[in-house]
Design an enzyme around this catalytic site. Structure first.
Site, PDB file in Angstrom:
ATOM      1  N   HIS A 114       2.764  -4.253   2.371  1.00 54.28           N
ATOM      2  CA  HIS A 114       3.600  -3.618   1.333  1.00 54.28           C
ATOM      3  C   HIS A 114       4.660  -4.598   0.867  1.00 54.28           C
ATOM      4  CE1 HIS A 114       5.388   0.092  -0.594  1.00 54.28           C
ATOM      5  NE2 HIS A 114       6.284  -0.862  -0.829  1.00 54.28           N
ATOM      6  N   HIS A 125       6.647  -6.455  -2.976  1.00 60.62           N
ATOM      7  CA  HIS A 125       6.846  -6.426  -4.435  1.00 60.62           C
ATOM      8  C   HIS A 125       7.018  -7.861  -4.915  1.00 60.62           C
ATOM      9  CE1 HIS A 125       7.335  -2.024  -4.902  1.00 60.62           C
ATOM     10  NE2 HIS A 125       7.665  -2.126  -3.626  1.00 60.62           N
ATOM     11  N   GLN A 184       6.421   2.367 -11.446  1.00 57.02           N
ATOM     12  CA  GLN A 184       7.752   2.452 -10.810  1.00 57.02           C
ATOM     13  C   GLN A 184       8.591   3.619 -11.323  1.00 57.02           C
ATOM     14  OE1 GLN A 184      10.022  -0.064  -8.626  1.00 57.02           O
ATOM     15  NE2 GLN A 184      10.651   2.064  -8.571  1.00 57.02           N
ATOM     16  N   HIS A 210       3.914   4.802  -2.892  1.00 58.70           N
ATOM     17  CA  HIS A 210       5.258   5.000  -2.386  1.00 58.70           C
ATOM     18  C   HIS A 210       5.403   6.510  -2.250  1.00 58.70           C
ATOM     19  CE1 HIS A 210       5.783   0.921  -3.784  1.00 58.70           C
ATOM     20  NE2 HIS A 210       7.002   0.879  -3.293  1.00 58.70           N
ATOM     21  N   GLU A 259       9.841   8.447  -0.226  1.00 60.37           N
ATOM     22  CA  GLU A 259      10.889   7.487   0.171  1.00 60.37           C
ATOM     23  C   GLU A 259      12.221   8.138  -0.138  1.00 60.37           C
ATOM     24  OE1 GLU A 259      10.779   3.677  -1.755  1.00 60.37           O
ATOM     25  OE2 GLU A 259      12.184   2.788  -0.338  1.00 60.37           O
ATOM     26  N   ASP A 296       8.186  -5.143   2.225  1.00 59.58           N
ATOM     27  CA  ASP A 296       8.674  -4.496   1.005  1.00 59.58           C
ATOM     28  C   ASP A 296       9.386  -5.472   0.067  1.00 59.58           C
ATOM     29  OD1 ASP A 296       8.972  -2.451  -0.796  1.00 59.58           O
ATOM     30  OD2 ASP A 296      10.335  -1.252   0.402  1.00 59.58           O
ATOM     31  N   TRP A 354      16.646  -4.764  -4.451  1.00 57.79           N
ATOM     32  CA  TRP A 354      16.795  -3.762  -3.398  1.00 57.79           C
ATOM     33  C   TRP A 354      17.266  -4.346  -2.071  1.00 57.79           C
ATOM     34  CZ3 TRP A 354      12.721  -4.022  -6.841  1.00 57.79           C
ATOM     35  CH2 TRP A 354      12.635  -2.958  -7.756  1.00 57.79           C
TER      36      TRP A 354
HETATM   37 ZN   LIG Z   1       7.906  -0.705  -2.118  1.00 57.12          ZN
END
Ligand SMILES: [Zn+2]
Length: 430
Positions: free
Chosen positions: A57, A59, A152, A210, A213, A309, A315
């Site tokens: 996982h 991005h 997203q 996702h 979350e 991630d 993030w």
């Molecule tokens: Zn993610």
């Protein structure tokens, strides 16, 4: 003449003193005392040789963008999504490609051999998709890059997201993604799961959403994901990423939910670094950890793989592509402290994630791909404890990254002159 022999390796299954022979990109023997000649011989000196790390996982379209166009001040998931929304229109396809390739350099140096990256499809130009399809091609000789079409901003909430997600799949993106907890209502979230799973079933693709979350215990989209997986015959091809709401759910409800996930063959991908950083933000004290129920999912027979991630993006400001950091955090947050549990955390960043991604030829056995990592540690637990250096990273029988062992020189009266951190392994590890 063999291409490569690694001598005197310790293996993840506990065997020691093993030699590994490689020819034409394949492991041809794993046994003690191989005497054949080889173009390259590596003395593992009893250190651990593992199959490569696998990140299920990530991005890659956002990685290494930290500070562009600004920093995330609150540090929350929602400000991160807003910040990403500011960056998307001003970045070019080439910006994304260059950042991703730099990340892949780092990933190789850290022994990563496969990455599943979500790619944002809420962009009418699909710049991230175009960029990462190009990167997937450019890195294919050294990283297996699997791409997930990830709406997203919500596949139903964003007016053009569904069309763009379908277009991304037509362009060659591998896996169907989603974000049901970010849709406008619980009903829309469930509907998004249904529609996206049907698309995966029609196209014969895997699913990785996702999912939940959130710290909201009523965010129960994993239930719909499991139900749809079963209804559409997608068992073994579906993963729920994050699943953090399960941390806060009622125990009685979870006692029904986990067996449903088992029946549906759904995999789980917690992301320990991000989950401990982002969850519990609305709490005062006590503050929830927000990691999903790793031990309970694993004990029920669900395949659990830890993902990283984010690395240096809107993030998360930290990260070094080190899956041992991920395992280290997952171990702590999940209180996975027995010898068996700690060793399992190594599996969660290697073989479990390889299984979730459906990688073929993964492992250390005759006939597997000759993709290996030599770590400066004696066993799996020590590798996590030390976040051990990668001394050699091997792809298809060839060394593609090397590092000198970390040895500190000491100047202490009456004490040793040098120190190898791997020498601190316990004498009787069992
Ligand atoms: Zn993610």
């Amino acid at each position: 003449m063999l291409d490569l022999i690694i001598k005197n390796a310790s293996l993840p299954d506990g065997r020691t003193g093993v030699d590994i022979a490689c020819q034409d990109g394949i492991i041809t023997a794993v046994e003690a005392g191989i005497t054949a000649e080889a173009t390259e011989v590596i003395d593992a000196k009893g250190y651990l040789v593992s199959p490569p790390f696998v990140d299920p996982h990530f991005h890659m379209d956002a990685t290494l963008s930290l500070g562009t166009p600004r920093m995330n001040v609150s540090g929350t998931l929602l400000e991160g999504i807003a910040l990403w929304g500011e960056l998307k229109p001003v970045q070019s396809v080439d910006d994304i490609i260059q950042r991703a390739l730099r990340y892949c350099d780092l990933a190789v140096s850290m022994g990563l051999g496969a990455i599943r990256s979500h790619v944002d499809t809420c962009d009418d130009e699909l710049k991230g998709v175009e960029a990462l399809l190009e990167v997937r091609e450019q890195v294919k000789d050294y990283i297996d890059l699997q791409l997930v079409a990830f709406p997203q901003d919500g596949v139903l909430r964003d007016p053009t997201a569904m069309a763009n997600t379908l277009r991304a799949l037509d362009m060659g993106v591998d896996v169907v993604g989603g974000i049901p907890h970010f849709e406008r209502t619980m009903a829309d979230g469930a509907e998004s799961v249904r529609q996206l799973c049907e698309i995966a079933a029609e196209r014969g693709l895997m699913v990785d959403m996702h999912c939940d979350e959130s710290d909201d215990p009523h965010s129960r989209h994993i239930e719909t994901l499991a139900c749809e997986s079963q209804r559409l015959g997608l068992q073994g091809r579906v993963a729920g990423s994050h699943l953090t709401s399960m941390h806060s759910m009622d125990n009685y409800y979870v006692s029904k939910l986990i067996p449903l996930m088992v029946e549906a063959g759904v995999h789980a991908i917690p992301n320990p670094l991000i989950n401990i950083m982002l969850q519990g933000r609305h709490d005062t004290y006590p503050k929830r950890r927000g990691q999903t129920r790793v031990r309970e999912l694993r004990d029920a027979g669900i395949t659990v793989g830890f993902g990283s991630d984010c690395v240096m993006d809107p993030w998360y400001s930290m990260g070094t592509a080190d899956m041992l950091d991920v395992a280290f955090m997952g171990l702590h947050v999940g209180q996975l402290s027995s010898r068996e549990d700690m060793a399992w955390c190594f599996d969660a960043v290697t073989q479990n994630s390889a299984h979730i991604m459906g990688l073929e030829g993964y492992g250390i056995a005759k006939g597997c791909a000759a993709n290996l990592v030599l770590l400066q540690a004696r066993d799996k637990i020590e590798a996590i404890r030390l976040r051990a250096d990668r001394l050699a990273v091997i792809r298809k029988g060839k060394v593609i990254a090397r590092k000198q062992p970390s040895v500190s020189c000491l100047s202490l009266p009456g004490r040793p002159e040098s120190l190898d951190p791997a020498d601190y392994a316990p004498k009787s590890p069992t």
